[in-house]
Enzyme design. Structure first.
Site, PDB file in Angstrom:
ATOM      1  N   SER A 208       0.832  -1.207   0.000  1.00 22.81           N
ATOM      2  CA  SER A 208       0.000   0.000   0.000  1.00 22.81           C
ATOM      3  C   SER A 208       0.870   1.261   0.000  1.00 22.81           C
ATOM      4  CB  SER A 208      -0.941   0.008   1.205  1.00 22.81           C
ATOM      5  OG  SER A 208      -0.213   0.058   2.430  1.00 22.81           O
ATOM      6  N   ARG A 212       0.241   3.293  -3.449  1.00 23.76           N
ATOM      7  CA  ARG A 212      -0.486   4.565  -3.324  1.00 23.76           C
ATOM      8  C   ARG A 212       0.237   5.660  -4.115  1.00 23.76           C
ATOM      9  NH1 ARG A 212      -0.357   4.640   1.546  1.00 23.76           N
ATOM     10  NH2 ARG A 212      -2.455   3.981   2.104  1.00 23.76           N
ATOM     11  N   ASN A 216      -1.416   7.100  -7.854  1.00 24.53           N
ATOM     12  CA  ASN A 216      -1.805   8.497  -8.023  1.00 24.53           C
ATOM     13  C   ASN A 216      -1.034   9.172  -9.153  1.00 24.53           C
ATOM     14  OD1 ASN A 216      -3.752   9.695  -5.773  1.00 24.53           O
ATOM     15  ND2 ASN A 216      -2.521   8.104  -4.804  1.00 24.53           N
TER      16      ASN A 216
END
Length: 284
Positions: A208, A212, A216
């Site tokens: 994660s 992440r 993005n």
């Protein structure tokens, strides 16, 4: 690759811009024998620039009337140090962890900022540097954080540091004991479940942490490509000038919004770095 040449479709244009300059052809989705040369080059270059700028600021620091750059750096240093004090309780560990968090924030923001460059600028210059080579086979991606190997590499580094500090603070015996007894208790029947949960937690936090950042910036990059294609479609038609003006407006709006994403993703990565290393110091 320029969309105005009408030599490729919109899908091919996007695929071309998402293809890395690599050390060789990939044999699958995951190929550990292949290096993304462009990601390594730009990440190292931006890291060196960041360190040089910070070094120059440190060399020219004044105690009377600091300049804007010095004031900005001092503000960031104080902010990161304050966050580190609240999360990593061990003062000795903070001597390394706080600077690590600070430079990771600066480095990630600089890598993210590459997404604000005109989409075709550096790839087109790279193509011009290869005269006689088919432009469709000259690749260059300039946003290192939109490369999963870079973002996961950074998160794996934080995982290794978490393991290091966990063993350093608790000792190898204490760390292994916690690995088998937390979170459900010390009963021997619970050891396999505790161990599985601990491994799952390490994997989830690492994935994660890196995904992440990658997700993005990858999505941001894709949207810039779509906006560029909208402008190209407008210029290709006498009745499509509305699309061209829409491209300008959408590009400007998304660039402004991207500034928030660029800084926010650096901040989140920095904070999670502190949190994960801070958790390694805690006894369960």
């Amino acid at each position: 690759m320029s969309a105005e040449q009408h030599t490729i479709t919109a899908g091919e244009y996007i695929v071309h811009h998402l293809t890395h300059w690599t050390s060789g052809p990939r044999t699958g989705v995951v190929d550990f024998g292949i290096i993304d040369i462009d990601s390594i080059f730009f990440s190292v270059l931006l890291g060196v620039i960041a360190c040089y700028v910070l070094w120059r600021v440190a060399q020219n620091m004044t105690s009377g009337r600091p300049g804007r750059m010095q004031a900005a750096v001092e503000f960031l240093v104080e902010f990161v140090d304050e966050q580190a004090r609240g999360i990593v309780r061990n003062a000795k560990s903070r001597e390394f962890v706080a600077p690590l968090a600070f430079i990771s924030f600066i480095w990630i923001v600089m890598m993210n900022l590459m997404d604000l460059l005109p989409l075709d600028l550096l790839p087109r210059l790279w193509q011009m540097a290869h005269p006689g080579v088919d432009p469709e086979h000259v690749y260059l991606r300039v946003v290192p954080t939109a490369d999963l190997s870079i973002s996961l590499g950074m998160s794996i580094t934080i995982l290794l540091l978490s393991l290091y500090y966990g063993i350093k603070i608790k000792g190898i015996g204490g760390w292994v004991h916690e690995l088998f007894t937390a979170p459900f208790g010390n009963h021997f029947l619970l050891w396999p479940l505790n161990f599985a949960m601990q491994i799952l937690e390490y994997l989830a936090k690492t994935l994660s942490h890196g995904m992440r950042l990658f997700g993005n910036l990858y999505a941001e990059e894709i949207l810039f490509m779509i906006i560029a294609l909208m402008g190209a479609a407008g210029l290709s038609s006498l009745t499509g000038w509305a699309l061209w003006f829409g491209n300008i407006a959408a590009g400007l709006a998304w660039s402004i919004f991207s500034l928030l994403i660029i800084v926010l993703q650096g901040f989140i990565f920095m904070m999670l770095t502190l949190v994960y290393i801070g958790q390694a110091h805690d006894h369960h």
